[in-house]
Scaffold this motif. Sequence first.
Motif, PDB file in Angstrom:
ATOM      1  N   ARG A 205      -9.568   4.520  -5.763  1.00  3.13           N
ATOM      2  CA  ARG A 205      -8.413   5.195  -5.166  1.00  3.13           C
ATOM      3  C   ARG A 205      -7.143   4.363  -5.289  1.00  3.13           C
ATOM      4  O   ARG A 205      -6.233   4.478  -4.466  1.00  3.13           O
ATOM      5  CB  ARG A 205      -8.707   5.486  -3.689  1.00  3.13           C
ATOM      6  N   ILE A 206      -7.049   3.560  -6.325  1.00  2.00           N
ATOM      7  CA  ILE A 206      -5.892   2.684  -6.490  1.00  2.00           C
ATOM      8  C   ILE A 206      -4.592   3.478  -6.609  1.00  2.00           C
ATOM      9  O   ILE A 206      -3.520   3.005  -6.211  1.00  2.00           O
ATOM     10  CB  ILE A 206      -6.073   1.754  -7.717  1.00  2.00           C
ATOM     11  N   ASN A 219       2.710  -1.317 -12.724  1.00  4.46           N
ATOM     12  CA  ASN A 219       3.038  -2.727 -12.542  1.00  4.46           C
ATOM     13  C   ASN A 219       1.754  -3.518 -12.297  1.00  4.46           C
ATOM     14  O   ASN A 219       1.137  -3.422 -11.234  1.00  4.46           O
ATOM     15  CB  ASN A 219       4.000  -2.889 -11.358  1.00  4.46           C
ATOM     16  N   GLN A 220       1.329  -4.290 -13.285  1.00  3.18           N
ATOM     17  CA  GLN A 220       0.050  -4.981 -13.199  1.00  3.18           C
ATOM     18  C   GLN A 220       0.008  -6.024 -12.080  1.00  3.18           C
ATOM     19  O   GLN A 220      -1.047  -6.287 -11.505  1.00  3.18           O
ATOM     20  CB  GLN A 220      -0.273  -5.639 -14.537  1.00  3.18           C
ATOM     21  N   ALA A 221       1.147  -6.630 -11.780  1.00  2.00           N
ATOM     22  CA  ALA A 221       1.191  -7.611 -10.695  1.00  2.00           C
ATOM     23  C   ALA A 221       0.872  -6.944  -9.359  1.00  2.00           C
ATOM     24  O   ALA A 221       0.127  -7.493  -8.530  1.00  2.00           O
ATOM     25  CB  ALA A 221       2.546  -8.291 -10.642  1.00  2.00           C
ATOM     26  N   ILE A 222       1.413  -5.754  -9.141  1.00  3.44           N
ATOM     27  CA  ILE A 222       1.162  -5.018  -7.904  1.00  3.44           C
ATOM     28  C   ILE A 222      -0.299  -4.602  -7.834  1.00  3.44           C
ATOM     29  O   ILE A 222      -0.977  -4.782  -6.809  1.00  3.44           O
ATOM     30  CB  ILE A 222       2.083  -3.789  -7.818  1.00  3.44           C
ATOM     31  N   VAL A 226      -3.338  -5.667  -5.057  1.00  3.18           N
ATOM     32  CA  VAL A 226      -4.151  -4.723  -4.285  1.00  3.18           C
ATOM     33  C   VAL A 226      -5.626  -4.937  -4.590  1.00  3.18           C
ATOM     34  O   VAL A 226      -6.469  -4.944  -3.684  1.00  3.18           O
ATOM     35  CB  VAL A 226      -3.726  -3.272  -4.576  1.00  3.18           C
ATOM     36  N   PHE A 227      -5.946  -5.125  -5.866  1.00  2.00           N
ATOM     37  CA  PHE A 227      -7.335  -5.403  -6.241  1.00  2.00           C
ATOM     38  C   PHE A 227      -7.841  -6.673  -5.556  1.00  2.00           C
ATOM     39  O   PHE A 227      -8.995  -6.742  -5.129  1.00  2.00           O
ATOM     40  CB  PHE A 227      -7.464  -5.540  -7.757  1.00  2.00           C
TER      41      PHE A 227
END
Length: 255
Positions: A205-206, A219-222, A226-227
């Motif tokens: 559910r990202i 945005n991979q940093a964001i 979260v991960f």
Amino acid sequence: MAQPESSTYAPSLRIAVLLNSYKSPFINQIRQSYVKTITAVSPESKLTFFYPAEKNEFPNPQDFDLIVVGGSNVDPRKSHDWIQQVHQFVLSVIRDHPDKKLCGVCWGHQTISRIFGGEVVDMDYPELGVTEVKLTIHGQQFFQTAATGRSKVLRLQQHHRRAVSVKPRGFISLSEANHCFINEKGTILTFQGHPEKDAETAKLRIKDIERWFQLNIQNQAIVSEVFRRMELEDDGPIVWKRILEWVVEVPRAEN
């Protein structure tokens, strides 16, 4: 995930799980998350799944030791026919099978709270990922055999944007912020968090970070942050072990 300290397994039980999501593309993964986490601490337990939102299915309480009212993708404050049927089912279990153990998870926690006069509100800031919740004195006593070494808190995957703002009548708070309740008789136990979810299931559910937080999913940093929160150690196995032990305990009214 934190593992139960004891090497002994929890009791083997017959468990009914109500999956209340409506047309969820992740229903198979949700179902498997229950199987994976519960059988990890009780390999011989048998799980049977029911789908009130889509198939109007409910278990016969006589056939099960534990009934779990699981999560949903629908606001529990809605008045859909199937939601009202869930309410009636819970009330019928309490009336006709007063010693049957019921466990509410997320939507189930909120729905059971509403049935008993609690209130559910939109959160100012949704919760997503593993979150640490402080236990009350009652909670520390209830989980004392399970949360050794971290006896004053529980860490569970959270995925919700609504919360219980008013405690239901006849229930005791096991944690702060209305995250966990048990009724006074000791037959109904509820959690705002998800003991059944591991990091893999949570990550499905990202995309909710866009709807809930207006964050850029590209945005991979964001996404990585979260991960990271979803991958933190959680107490799912500890909680399930304690739940299954609680199922075979005699209700307080009979002690």
